[in-house]
Design an enzyme around this catalytic site. Structure first.
Site, PDB file in Angstrom:
ATOM      1  N   CYS A 293      38.101  27.455  79.383  1.00 41.38           N
ATOM      2  CA  CYS A 293      37.725  29.005  79.086  1.00 41.38           C
ATOM      3  C   CYS A 293      37.457  29.803  80.423  1.00 41.38           C
ATOM      4  O   CYS A 293      37.425  30.940  80.234  1.00 41.38           O
ATOM      5  CB  CYS A 293      36.559  29.203  78.141  1.00 41.38           C
ATOM      6  SG  CYS A 293      36.909  28.301  76.536  1.00 41.38           S
TER       7      CYS A 293
ATOM      8  N   HIS B 249      33.865  35.923  78.349  1.00 37.91           N
ATOM      9  CA  HIS B 249      34.687  35.035  77.829  1.00 37.91           C
ATOM     10  C   HIS B 249      34.067  35.482  76.167  1.00 37.91           C
ATOM     11  O   HIS B 249      33.166  35.325  75.801  1.00 37.91           O
ATOM     12  CB  HIS B 249      34.367  33.772  78.022  1.00 37.91           C
ATOM     13  CG  HIS B 249      34.972  32.727  77.242  1.00 37.91           C
ATOM     14  ND1 HIS B 249      36.341  32.793  76.510  1.00 37.91           N
ATOM     15  CD2 HIS B 249      34.379  31.673  76.784  1.00 37.91           C
ATOM     16  CE1 HIS B 249      36.537  31.778  75.863  1.00 37.91           C
ATOM     17  NE2 HIS B 249      35.471  31.154  75.668  1.00 37.91           N
TER      18      HIS B 249
ATOM     19  N   ASN C  79      37.974  32.741  69.805  1.00 36.49           N
ATOM     20  CA  ASN C  79      38.134  32.193  71.095  1.00 36.49           C
ATOM     21  C   ASN C  79      39.416  31.696  71.419  1.00 36.49           C
ATOM     22  O   ASN C  79      39.847  30.736  70.833  1.00 36.49           O
ATOM     23  CB  ASN C  79      36.676  31.178  70.980  1.00 36.49           C
ATOM     24  CG  ASN C  79      36.785  30.252  72.511  1.00 36.49           C
ATOM     25  OD1 ASN C  79      37.443  30.583  73.285  1.00 36.49           O
ATOM     26  ND2 ASN C  79      35.846  29.664  72.725  1.00 36.49           N
TER      27      ASN C  79
END
Length: 328
Positions: A122, A255, A285
């Site tokens: 990520c 993020h 996500n």
């Protein structure tokens, strides 16, 4: 004369299959897994996500996002002298050839530009932009295409409701170019391998097959605790390196993993939530794609304007984390 790397184009792509929480809950119920829109949303802030079609790989999502970024930047593919793809779900399971090389081929680039992948999960986009920034400032490259592309739906265990409801697929891209005007003002990267087990795909290639689990495994509480701890610190480091303060930040793009983590970071930095770009509700996500997806959304709807300072930060498996401060 000081050389900066400057973002001159952004692009994004979401695959056409959009799955709401209610739709996902119904699919999971058919497998005996109980969840609900309320359960998912209250824990993550996610309402929907997109899944790639069976015939779509990370490179396919990447070239769609890259093409949009190149068009905004006014650059042809053959003007790009480096391609960096951040992905934890590359086209090839053995990770070669790199997805960046496949993207180079699919974009029709025949100029022998450098192409490679970055694996920081990520945090991948932050890592990749930092690498591009260093190459441009060193004078070795002029135009760099950075892409975050993920097909996380391929590595989710749909028997595990604690993880399968959180992730989606997508791609985001930026074009950075050498400029006399300030662009990327600072970058800060960190990692701590002692936390490698809290977010991982523990399986290994052996005898041409996966030995062990090929699914994503996550200790959600441990990831949450570590993320909240490091994000504010690395953001402050990036601001200090640029000799700026949170008051100089026009937009925060964290993020897009969990709305609670995002709000906590903004609060610790003293930034109002109105200055935070949020797409996690509609995208889920998307790992390395989440920051460039959110950046492109805010650029194209007019929120982010030229001259504004944008703080981007992320955490990922490894355990990795980092931040970028950029003037648009």
């Amino acid at each position: 004369m000081t050389v900066y790397s400057k973002i001159i184009g952004t692009g994004s792509y979401l695959p056409p299959q959009r799955v709401t929480n209610d739709e996902l809950a119904a699919q999971l119920a058919s497998k005996g897994i109980e969840t609900s829109d309320e359960w998912i949303f209250t824990r993550s802030g996610i309402s929907a996500r997109h899944y790639a079609l069976p015939e779509q790989n990370a490179s396919d999502l990447a070239i769609a996002a890259a093409s949009a970024a190149l068009e905004m930047a006014g650059k042809r593919p053959d003007e790009i002298d480096m391609v960096i793809v951040a992905s934890s779900t590359p086209d090839c399971h053995g990770s070669f050839p790199s997805t960046a090389c496949i993207v180079q081929q699919k974009l029709g680039m025949n100029n022998h530009s450098a192409a490679f992948d970055v694996s920081a999960v990520c945090s991948g986009f932050v890592y990749a932009v930092s690498v591009a920034d260093a190459f441009i400032k060193a004078g070795n490259h002029k135009n760099v295409l950075v892409i975050g592309a993920e097909v996380f739906s391929r590595i989710l265990d749909f028997q595990d409701r604690t993880t399968c409801v959180l992730f989606g697929d997508g791609a985001g891209a930026v074009v950075l170019t050498a400029s006399n005007e300030p662009g990327v003002l600072s970058t800060k990267l960190h990692a701590d391998g002692s936390h490698a087990d809290i977010l991982s795909i523990p399986g290994k290639l052996a005898g041409g097959a996966v030995a062990g689990s090929g699914y994503l495994h996550m200790d959600g509480q441990a990831v949450f605790k570590l993320a909240v701890s490091v994000l504010e610190k690395v953001a402050t480091e990036a601001l200090d390196a640029a000799q700026l303060t949170p008051l100089d930040v026009d937009w925060l793009i964290p993020h897009q993993a969990n709305i609670r983590i995002m709000k906590s970071t903004a609060k610790k930095l003293g930034l109002p939530e109105e200055k935070m770009v949020v797409t996690v509700d509609q995208h889920g996500n998307t790992s390395a794609a989440s920051i460039p997806l959110a950046l492109d959304a805010a650029v194209r709807d007019g929120r982010i304007k030229p001259g504004q300072n944008v703080l981007m930060e992320g955490v990922g498996g490894g355990f990795t984390w980092g931040a970028i401060l950029a003037r648009m």
